[in-house]
Design an enzyme around this catalytic site. Structure first.
Site, PDB file in Angstrom:
ATOM      1  N   GLU A  84      24.589  31.676  15.941  1.00 53.94           N
ATOM      2  CA  GLU A  84      25.310  31.021  17.028  1.00 53.94           C
ATOM      3  C   GLU A  84      24.780  29.612  17.266  1.00 53.94           C
ATOM      4  O   GLU A  84      25.551  28.688  17.537  1.00 53.94           O
ATOM      5  CB  GLU A  84      25.189  31.844  18.315  1.00 53.94           C
ATOM      6  N   GLY A 115      25.542  30.342  22.695  1.00 53.43           N
ATOM      7  CA  GLY A 115      25.444  31.781  22.432  1.00 53.43           C
ATOM      8  C   GLY A 115      26.800  32.352  22.114  1.00 53.43           C
ATOM      9  O   GLY A 115      27.804  31.642  22.104  1.00 53.43           O
ATOM     10  N   PRO A 121      25.608  44.289  35.971  1.00 51.39           N
ATOM     11  CA  PRO A 121      27.020  44.615  35.710  1.00 51.39           C
ATOM     12  C   PRO A 121      27.983  43.470  36.042  1.00 51.39           C
ATOM     13  O   PRO A 121      29.020  43.330  35.414  1.00 51.39           O
ATOM     14  CB  PRO A 121      27.281  45.816  36.623  1.00 51.39           C
ATOM     15  N   GLU A 165      27.169  26.405  16.911  1.00 53.59           N
ATOM     16  CA  GLU A 165      27.536  25.634  18.093  1.00 53.59           C
ATOM     17  C   GLU A 165      26.843  24.289  18.199  1.00 53.59           C
ATOM     18  O   GLU A 165      27.253  23.438  18.991  1.00 53.59           O
ATOM     19  CB  GLU A 165      27.262  26.457  19.368  1.00 53.59           C
ATOM     20  N   GLU A 212      31.395  20.253  23.584  1.00 51.46           N
ATOM     21  CA  GLU A 212      30.381  19.239  23.371  1.00 51.46           C
ATOM     22  C   GLU A 212      29.010  19.887  23.506  1.00 51.46           C
ATOM     23  O   GLU A 212      28.840  20.869  24.225  1.00 51.46           O
ATOM     24  CB  GLU A 212      30.530  18.153  24.439  1.00 51.46           C
TER      25      GLU A 212
END
Lengths: 229, 229
Positions: B62, B46, B83, B66, B115
């Site tokens: 993403e 992400g 939060p 990745e 990786e």
DNA sequence: CCAAAAGTGTTTCACTTACACCCATGA
DNA sequence: TCATGGGTGTAAGTGAAACACTTTTGG
């Protein structure tokens, strides 16, 4: 400061789709916008998420501020983030879905809202932003969820008749149900407490009142029971 | 500029829970973090949402960056916004849920990821942030959804045997199914195209291959049919 | 006594479940 | 010929759906 802060950020809001049941109609809470953009248009209650509150907290706070409502059921619905959904710029909104006992709430407008009011979900005015999409998504969720989770009770007063309950399901699911089969099934679940009271002020035979037994539901749930209508 | 910009904003990310099926095991894709915080820990793929892309686009981008994966099924899962969930500060993440045909993908790590690798969902290393919660939520969603939407096929190769299909459901639902009843039910739906081919290179009778008929499903769906296993 | 809604059982049908053996193939 | 999984039908039980009349109450 780490690389978290290297990027420009979308603004983040919450919006709430609040459903209520008014005898024979499913209602949704809308507020009239007092500021641009879409000034004067009706919209879902909502607003910006603060830095120190969770998303759920933000939803509850905005709802309270804009309408005075504290919902009996509140859950996250979906996050809407199309780049062009807000003319002010990039605003991502986390939509919530809430159920309230309509009888128990008086509306009070405040904050940015000029006015707050209940509208039939089948007949709303033109909404601001992509709020019509959000409403549609919420309605689907309600229809889907009401059948396999006992959240419908959050729309009724604490004591209700079986006819009220059946009408609730008929309205939400948009189809008629067989009275005898409905009563058989719902009573067989053993989730309703039969009270020694009947409804008042009706000009015909008064119906028995029932109460949903949350405690018993949690017990049965743990034991592998699945609510399903 | 309007009041949209008066407030500090949380950072906004997307995270993807990508499931794949490896014969007898349900796998999830993890990447090893190359930077702080949680450097060296495994995490869901992400990253930050850009100002000009939708949330779905961000998730796909993403994932591609990745791991090189383009999933067959991708849907929004839930938005996590406590939060304190990220030690760098306020970061809200929109989690996604994806299914891929494991056989068709070779992993390639890139970007911030040291990786990328597949782990059994029942046996993952300790995850960064609240990613364990996200994974749990995704697993629940998969288990729930696989029963009433035909998304399981996205985990199998285009041509598969009924035994493969049954095993998929057994793994995801974590219970055994009766072979004859399973075949009866799935074939009765008339969603599988029976091919004139059999599996290859097995040391016993070769099973017939089937293909999921997306077009027919869409037709039936419109006609009010509901997939349900 | 009339109008209005409450309350109540049985039958039918469809679907789910449980269950065991023979078949085809490659080693 | 043996080991391995592929492929097939039936009976019993459970749950869903269809259906109509009597009762109670207030006006």
């Amino acid at each position: 400061m780490s690389h978290t802060y290297e990027y420009p950020r979308p603004a983040l809001t919450v919006d709430c789709v609040v459903f209520g049941l008014d005898d024979d109609d499913l209602k949704v809470l809308l507020i009239q916008r007092g500021v641009e953009p879409f000034q004067g248009r009706w919209a879902l209650p909502g607003g910006f998420v603060r830095m120190d509150e969770s998303l759920d907290e933000a939803a509850r706070r905005e709802l309270e501020e804009e309408s005075g409502i504290r919902p009996g059921h509140l859950e996250q619905l979906f996050t809407f983030g199309e780049p062009e959904r807000d003319p002010r710029g990039r605003v991502v909104t986390v939509a919530y879905f809430a159920l309230v006992k309509l009888s128990a709430h008086t509306l009070r407008a405040a904050t940015d809202a000029r006015e707050a009011a209940w509208f039939s979900v089948w007949d709303t005015p033109k909404l601001a932003f992509d709020h019509a999409d959000i409403l549609t998504t919420a309605l689907q969720r309600l229809k889907g969820k009401v059948r396999y989770q006992p959240i419908g009770f959050e729309l009724l007063p604490p004591k209700f008749t079986l006819t009220q309950l059946q009408r609730l399901y008929e309205i939400v699911l948009e189809r008629e149900l067989d009275k005898r089969n409905f009563r058989k099934k719902i009573l067989a679940m053993d989730l309703l407490e039969e009270l020694d009271e009947v409804e008042q002020d009706v000009s015909h035979r008064a119906a028995r009142l029932y109460r949903f037994d949350h405690k018993k539901y949690r017990q049965l749930e743990k034991a592998g029971f699945n609510f399903e209508l």
